[in-house]
Write a protein that holds these residues in place. Sequence first.
Motif, PDB file in Angstrom:
ATOM      1  N   LYS A 646       0.860  -1.186   0.000  1.00 47.72           N
ATOM      2  CA  LYS A 646       0.000   0.000   0.000  1.00 47.72           C
ATOM      3  C   LYS A 646       0.899   1.239   0.000  1.00 47.72           C
ATOM      4  O   LYS A 646       1.749   1.389   0.868  1.00 47.72           O
ATOM      5  CB  LYS A 646      -0.890  -0.012   1.252  1.00 47.72           C
ATOM      6  CG  LYS A 646      -2.028   1.000   1.162  1.00 47.72           C
ATOM      7  CD  LYS A 646      -2.840   1.016   2.436  1.00 47.72           C
ATOM      8  CE  LYS A 646      -3.914   2.104   2.355  1.00 47.72           C
ATOM      9  NZ  LYS A 646      -4.650   2.221   3.625  1.00 47.72           N
ATOM     10  N   VAL A 647       0.707   2.080  -1.009  1.00 48.20           N
ATOM     11  CA  VAL A 647       1.562   3.264  -1.149  1.00 48.20           C
ATOM     12  C   VAL A 647       1.177   4.298  -0.091  1.00 48.20           C
ATOM     13  O   VAL A 647       0.007   4.675   0.013  1.00 48.20           O
ATOM     14  CB  VAL A 647       1.419   3.882  -2.560  1.00 48.20           C
ATOM     15  CG1 VAL A 647       2.322   5.106  -2.707  1.00 48.20           C
ATOM     16  CG2 VAL A 647       1.745   2.848  -3.628  1.00 48.20           C
ATOM     17  N   SER A 649       0.479   7.821   1.671  1.00 42.70           N
ATOM     18  CA  SER A 649      -0.103   9.029   1.060  1.00 42.70           C
ATOM     19  C   SER A 649       0.960  10.073   0.721  1.00 42.70           C
ATOM     20  O   SER A 649       0.834  10.806  -0.255  1.00 42.70           O
ATOM     21  CB  SER A 649      -1.154   9.638   1.999  1.00 42.70           C
ATOM     22  OG  SER A 649      -0.571   9.863   3.276  1.00 42.70           O
ATOM     23  N   GLU A 651       3.871   9.544  -0.436  1.00 43.53           N
ATOM     24  CA  GLU A 651       4.662   9.156  -1.615  1.00 43.53           C
ATOM     25  C   GLU A 651       3.824   8.950  -2.870  1.00 43.53           C
ATOM     26  O   GLU A 651       4.350   8.533  -3.896  1.00 43.53           O
ATOM     27  CB  GLU A 651       5.476   7.889  -1.302  1.00 43.53           C
ATOM     28  CG  GLU A 651       6.578   8.119  -0.299  1.00 43.53           C
ATOM     29  CD  GLU A 651       7.373   6.852   0.020  1.00 43.53           C
ATOM     30  OE1 GLU A 651       7.464   5.975  -0.865  1.00 43.53           O
ATOM     31  OE2 GLU A 651       7.881   6.725   1.151  1.00 43.53           O
ATOM     32  N   ARG A 652       2.523   9.203  -2.799  1.00 40.43           N
ATOM     33  CA  ARG A 652       1.654   8.945  -3.951  1.00 40.43           C
ATOM     34  C   ARG A 652       2.031   9.781  -5.164  1.00 40.43           C
ATOM     35  O   ARG A 652       1.963   9.315  -6.294  1.00 40.43           O
ATOM     36  CB  ARG A 652       0.188   9.201  -3.573  1.00 40.43           C
ATOM     37  CG  ARG A 652      -0.468   7.934  -3.069  1.00 40.43           C
ATOM     38  CD  ARG A 652      -1.893   8.098  -2.678  1.00 40.43           C
ATOM     39  NE  ARG A 652      -2.288   7.030  -1.746  1.00 40.43           N
ATOM     40  CZ  ARG A 652      -3.237   7.133  -0.870  1.00 40.43           C
ATOM     41  NH1 ARG A 652      -3.907   8.270  -0.754  1.00 40.43           N
ATOM     42  NH2 ARG A 652      -3.555   6.128  -0.083  1.00 40.43           N
ATOM     43  N   GLU A 655       4.722   8.340  -7.518  1.00 39.94           N
ATOM     44  CA  GLU A 655       4.395   7.135  -8.311  1.00 39.94           C
ATOM     45  C   GLU A 655       5.490   6.068  -8.178  1.00 39.94           C
ATOM     46  O   GLU A 655       6.173   5.730  -9.138  1.00 39.94           O
ATOM     47  CB  GLU A 655       4.226   7.486  -9.796  1.00 39.94           C
ATOM     48  CG  GLU A 655       2.953   8.236 -10.122  1.00 39.94           C
ATOM     49  CD  GLU A 655       2.844   8.460 -11.627  1.00 39.94           C
ATOM     50  OE1 GLU A 655       2.192   7.629 -12.282  1.00 39.94           O
ATOM     51  OE2 GLU A 655       3.415   9.441 -12.121  1.00 39.94           O
TER      52      GLU A 655
END
Length: 832
Positions: A646-647, A649, A651-652, A655
């Motif tokens: 799960k990335v 938030s 580091e969203r 990408e």
Amino acid sequence: MSNAMYNKIWHQTQEALNSLLDKESETMMESQRNQGFIFQMLATFYIKYVQIFRNLENVYDQIVHPQKRLLIRKILDGVMGRILELKNEMVELELTEFHYFDDILQDLKLAPQQLDIPIPKYFLKEKLEVIKGREKILAQILADTGLDMAEKKYSVKSIPLEEAVKLIQIAERARQGRLRAMFMKQIFLQEYRAKQAKFLSEKVADLEAAALQIQKVWRGFHQHKKTEKLRQEEMIFLGMNPPPLFNEVSATIIQAEKVTSLRNEVQMKHEEKYREALVTIKDDLKLIEGPDIKENLQDQIRHWFIECRNLTGTFPDYPHVEEGGSAIIFSNKTPQQVTEDILASQEEEEKNKKNKKKAKKPKKPKEDKEKKSTREKSKEEDEGWKMSPSVFLPTMEEGNNVYKDMWRNRDESWNFPQDHDPELIKQEKRKELESEIRIQVDELMRQELKNLKLAVNREKEQPVKAGKKKGGKKKKKGKTGKKGKKDTDLTADRTIESLYKELVEEGLLIRALNVNLSDYIGEYSYLGTTLRWVSIEPMPSLLDVRQLIALYGILPLGSATVHENAPLVKSLLLAGPSGVGKKMLVHAICTETGANLFDLSAANIAGKYPGKDGLQMMLHMVSKVARQLQPSVVWIGDTEKTFYKKVPSAERMMEPKRLKKQLPKILRLLKPDDRILIVGTTQRPFDAELQSFCKVYQKIILVPRPDYASRFVLWKQIIQRNGGIITNALNISCLAKVTDGFTQGHIVQVVKGVLTDRRIHRQNYKPLVAAEFVAALTRMSPVYQEEEESFKDWYAKTPMGKKRALALTGGTTEKGKGEKKEKKGKKEKTKK
């Protein structure tokens, strides 16, 4: 060391290799069942091959005879490949990347340091000019674009005038203050001395008491020095301390280094002479022996025509160019053997005609029986372990046979400077010349055979050639069509230089740090086998990690023949806590092999080449440049980010999962002749999605925190490298014990913090003490046992970890597997 000495080492190594190859051929045939015995055998072979490899590498680097070097190189590559094959066998047998040979080393009376995998010097030596040229270009591009880190560090900032004046004023006032203080100190000392003189003159000096006092101090000082010297001599005698000037480079070593550099120059000269001789000797042979060879071949072929006519009644069909022409018939055969072949082929034709009618229906039941028998045999074979077939053993045997025939008993008393042997070149070039002339003779003799057939038998030509050509054309079309579909070159109109420049400017192709693998300091694990006997899995030592990097990374990247034929390792994962030297190992691989370094870390590619097309273009450029300028290393730092469960938030926007789907595709496209290695480094492998993570990374290496022995060596080496002097006042053993859990990174940081320029200058008056380093350590947090356990637990979930766990619990047997599957099925049913 003289040429004769290196020749002697070569002969001894060849003898050792010969006996080892004989043992290998014996074990290939036998099947074994005892796993312990199998591992002992594989490990012994592995260790012996490593010793042969060490000697051959040394000999290849120093011997100057060009023809010997060609043979040694062939055998050396074979030995390297065989080492990798044996390593693969041991991994499959023990289901672990790390092996411990302490008991075998003891039996063979070898030191653990002799297990170190040497890195052949020819990896860099043979392409030194290319690497230097590439480094110059890279430095130029970095300087032009302002990406050079060295320049960034020392860039001068402009200061406003007022601030500059203030700084100068402060400095000047400080200087004046220091001068005034010095002047005041001198006045004070003068006054103090005057007072002391007055005081002493008032006292009546007792000369005897004064003399006695001086004697007492002097004798004490003298005796102290004497006892210290005696203690040092005793320690040297007992072997507890090194003798004086032990660590200093002696004159003989300096001389030896000069000789090796001179020998390298001689090597180059001899190589050039040899290349020239290859051309000149062939030209001379063409002039002198060419016409005779042509005549002999024509006579031989004419004799074959007549012989066939006499025996079979018809002239033979001339073999086609694709088949090899007349070389098929006359390759190493006497005229008598040729006539025997003609008769045998005639008999075979008659037999085939008879058998064609009979052998059509009753074969099926026989085949079924044969299949059943082969299945039964294969089951029996599965029960016992057999060595898997080797790609490198035939090449080594071939090289060994050439050595026996050519070099073992060769008289070289005439060739003292060890230049090329012209007779050997003549033998090689005669064969080449013969094959070239044979092609010309074949064309002439084909025409002659046609004329003979027309004149004697009046046979007509059959129009076979046209059909063959058509078929050939069709095949070619098919091939080109397939190629066009596979390789769509997105940058067909661009040069490699322009792509290289763009990748450097974008920061995807970076400069590797000049770090050797030997700089990765560590100590051998002496208790590995003992712990495994008590069924405790030991943590690997740093030396074991270094060995794996050499085997999986450096040897295949350095040698093309090894990479093509050895068990292929396309990707490596280095997992471990921060500061254990993962990045250093990546840079070491590049330095030792002269490889390009591509940085495809999630943080580095963020915002570069956006969108699907951009990503495709980036990967295409990287793979194209990596292939063209191989060897190459593609480094993915913090690689768990590419495979996040799960990335986060934060580091969203970055990408991080851009490469997740692309990496398996890149790996699939890598072929054995592409010397490209994908290396991932991670501090938190547990954050990644395990299945896709393990699919990409073929080999997973756990890099542990250093153990006591490694820490002891690390403290010693790092202090000395940073200008520290180790004395008896500095207790390194204590430092190594206290720093349990601290990594190499911590140790380097502490040493650099303590050993300032001022402290280095004061060492003669105030030697270094362990307490100075301990104070700096208190501000750092070590790698706790829990973190190390989490790495172990994660590794147990990887494919190799699971297999190892099964093997330890005795679950590798088929029954065990069946039971486990049944249990799984029951669990799933209960869940439903």
